[in-house]
Design a protein around this motif. Sequence first.
Motif, PDB file in Angstrom:
ATOM      1  N   ALA A   1       1.046  -1.267   0.297  1.00  0.00           N
ATOM      2  CA  ALA A   1       0.113  -0.212   0.155  1.00  0.00           C
ATOM      3  C   ALA A   1       0.213   0.785   0.074  1.00  0.00           C
ATOM      4  O   ALA A   1       0.634   2.504  -0.962  1.00  0.00           O
ATOM      5  N   ASP A   2       1.760   1.398   0.575  1.00  0.00           N
ATOM      6  CA  ASP A   2       2.801   2.539   0.911  1.00  0.00           C
ATOM      7  C   ASP A   2       3.926   2.351   0.158  1.00  0.00           C
ATOM      8  O   ASP A   2       3.719   3.970  -0.972  1.00  0.00           O
ATOM      9  N   PHE A   3       3.917   1.534  -1.066  1.00  0.00           N
ATOM     10  CA  PHE A   3       4.516   1.731  -1.993  1.00  0.00           C
ATOM     11  C   PHE A   3       4.017   2.136  -3.138  1.00  0.00           C
ATOM     12  O   PHE A   3       4.951   2.944  -4.060  1.00  0.00           O
TER      13      PHE A   3
ATOM     14  N   GLY B   1      12.315 -11.706  -2.330  1.00  0.00           N
ATOM     15  CA  GLY B   1      11.854 -11.807  -1.275  1.00  0.00           C
ATOM     16  C   GLY B   1      11.094 -10.297  -1.428  1.00  0.00           C
ATOM     17  O   GLY B   1      10.912  -9.965  -0.539  1.00  0.00           O
ATOM     18  N   SER B   2      11.406  -9.525  -2.983  1.00  0.00           N
ATOM     19  CA  SER B   2      11.194  -8.113  -2.442  1.00  0.00           C
ATOM     20  C   SER B   2       8.792  -7.961  -2.842  1.00  0.00           C
ATOM     21  O   SER B   2       8.502  -7.380  -2.279  1.00  0.00           O
TER      22      SER B   2
ATOM     23  N   GLY C   1       4.326  -6.946  -3.119  1.00  0.00           N
ATOM     24  CA  GLY C   1       3.755  -7.274  -3.823  1.00  0.00           C
ATOM     25  C   GLY C   1       3.602  -7.797  -4.597  1.00  0.00           C
ATOM     26  O   GLY C   1       4.773  -7.522  -5.503  1.00  0.00           O
ATOM     27  N   LEU C   2       2.800  -8.362  -5.989  1.00  0.00           N
ATOM     28  CA  LEU C   2       2.982  -9.329  -6.661  1.00  0.00           C
ATOM     29  C   LEU C   2       2.741  -7.565  -8.044  1.00  0.00           C
ATOM     30  O   LEU C   2       2.575  -7.249  -8.035  1.00  0.00           O
ATOM     31  N   VAL C   3       3.818  -8.183  -9.349  1.00  0.00           N
ATOM     32  CA  VAL C   3       4.035  -7.203  -9.811  1.00  0.00           C
ATOM     33  C   VAL C   3       2.904  -7.641 -10.828  1.00  0.00           C
ATOM     34  O   VAL C   3       3.235  -8.299 -11.732  1.00  0.00           O
TER      35      VAL C   3
ATOM     36  N   ILE D   1       6.031 -12.436 -11.735  1.00  0.00           N
ATOM     37  CA  ILE D   1       5.440 -11.058 -12.873  1.00  0.00           C
ATOM     38  C   ILE D   1       4.709 -11.436 -13.554  1.00  0.00           C
ATOM     39  O   ILE D   1       4.433 -12.473 -14.427  1.00  0.00           O
ATOM     40  N   ASP D   2       3.215 -10.093 -14.071  1.00  0.00           N
ATOM     41  CA  ASP D   2       2.731 -10.668 -14.776  1.00  0.00           C
ATOM     42  C   ASP D   2       3.127  -9.589 -16.372  1.00  0.00           C
ATOM     43  O   ASP D   2       3.021  -8.566 -16.609  1.00  0.00           O
TER      44      ASP D   2
END
Length: 338
Positions: free
Chosen positions: A41-43, A63-64, A69-71, A96-97
Motif C-alpha cells: 500500500a505504501d509503495f 523476496g521483494s 506484492g505481485l508485479v 510478474i504479469d
Amino acid sequence: MGSTSPMPKVLKLGNIDHAQAAWTALGEVAELVEPAATDRADFIQECKDGKLDGVVAIYRTIGSLAQTGLVDEELLKALPSSLRYIAHCGAGYDQIDVHACSARNPPVRVSNVPTAVDDATADVNMFLILGALRNFNTGMNALRKGQWRGLPAPPLGHDPQGKVLGILGMGGIGRNLKKKAEVFGMKVIYHNRRKLSDELSGGAQYVSFDELLSTSDVVSLNLPLNKNTRHIIGKAEFAKMKDGVVVVNTARGAVMDEAALVDALNRGKVFSAGLDVFENEPYIHPGLLKNQNVILVPHMGTWTSETMLAMEEWAIDNIRMALEVGKLKSPVPEQVDL
Ligand SMILES: O=CC(=O)O
C-alpha cells in the motif's frame, strides 16, 4: 556550455546480498534509488506521489514480494511512466504479469536469470530424487529422535540405476538434471511444449505428456509456473502414473495440486516425494509435514553463495545492458520478439 544529461534512475526492490561490487559499479552509470515503503500500500502511494518518477529500470528479488506484492496490473499502473525494464533476480518469474508488462505503452521489458541457476537447482533436484527413492527422511528423522532407523525401520528404498526419470519441462534445469541423472544410471525421457533438437536434448527420448506420466518411475517437475501450467499435475494425472511412483518438484509448488499429492501419498500410489517448493510458501500442507515419505526442503534450490552471487550479477548485467545498448541480456521467452 554543454549541459550534462542526468543519469537514468534504477530502483532496487529487495536486497543485494553478494554482488555489491557489481551494484556499486552500476552506480557509475545510473542513479541507484530505493523506496521508503515497506509494504504494498505504501509503495503504491509512493509511486502515486511521484517519488519514484524518472525510474527507468527496476532490479527486483523474489523476496521483494513482501515489499510490493505481485508485479500485476495494479502495480504496473502505479509504477512511473518512465519505467522500461524489470530485471528479476530469479529463474522463475511467476510473480510478474509479463502479459501486463507487454501491454503497457511503451512496454516494460522483463528479464529473468536462466543458466546461472541450473547447476545448483539440478543438484538439489538430484538430492531429492535420491532422498525420495531411498526414503531417507524416515530414517533421518528417527535417528534424531533416538530411534536409530525407526520403529519399525523404514521399508527398503530403491536404486536409481535402470529407473526411468520423466522430466516435465526440458529447460536449462531439466537438461542439467538429465546429465546428472544419467551418471546415476537413470534412463531419461522428457516432455516439453516443443520437442528439442537432439543436440539440446542430449538424446533423451521425447514422449507425450501422458506417456511420461504412465512410464516414469520418477516424475520430475521442471517447468515454469504460468496460467497454462498451474496444477498441471493433479488427481487425474496421479491416476495415470505407475503405482509406487516417486515425484519431485524444484520448480514451483503450484504446478502441482498439493492436496492431490497428499492424497496420492496417503494411498501409497506415490511411494515418496521430494519437494523444494510449495503451493503457498512458507505454508506447508499439514499432510506433507505428517507424511514421513516426503523429503522437504524449504525452497533452497539456489541457496549457495556461488550461485546467489552469479544470479545477482546476471540480473545487474541485464540492467547494465538495457541502459547501455537498450536491450536486456536475457529477456523472458514471452518477450523475445517484442
Ligand atoms: O526459485 C528460484 C528461482 O526462481 O530462481
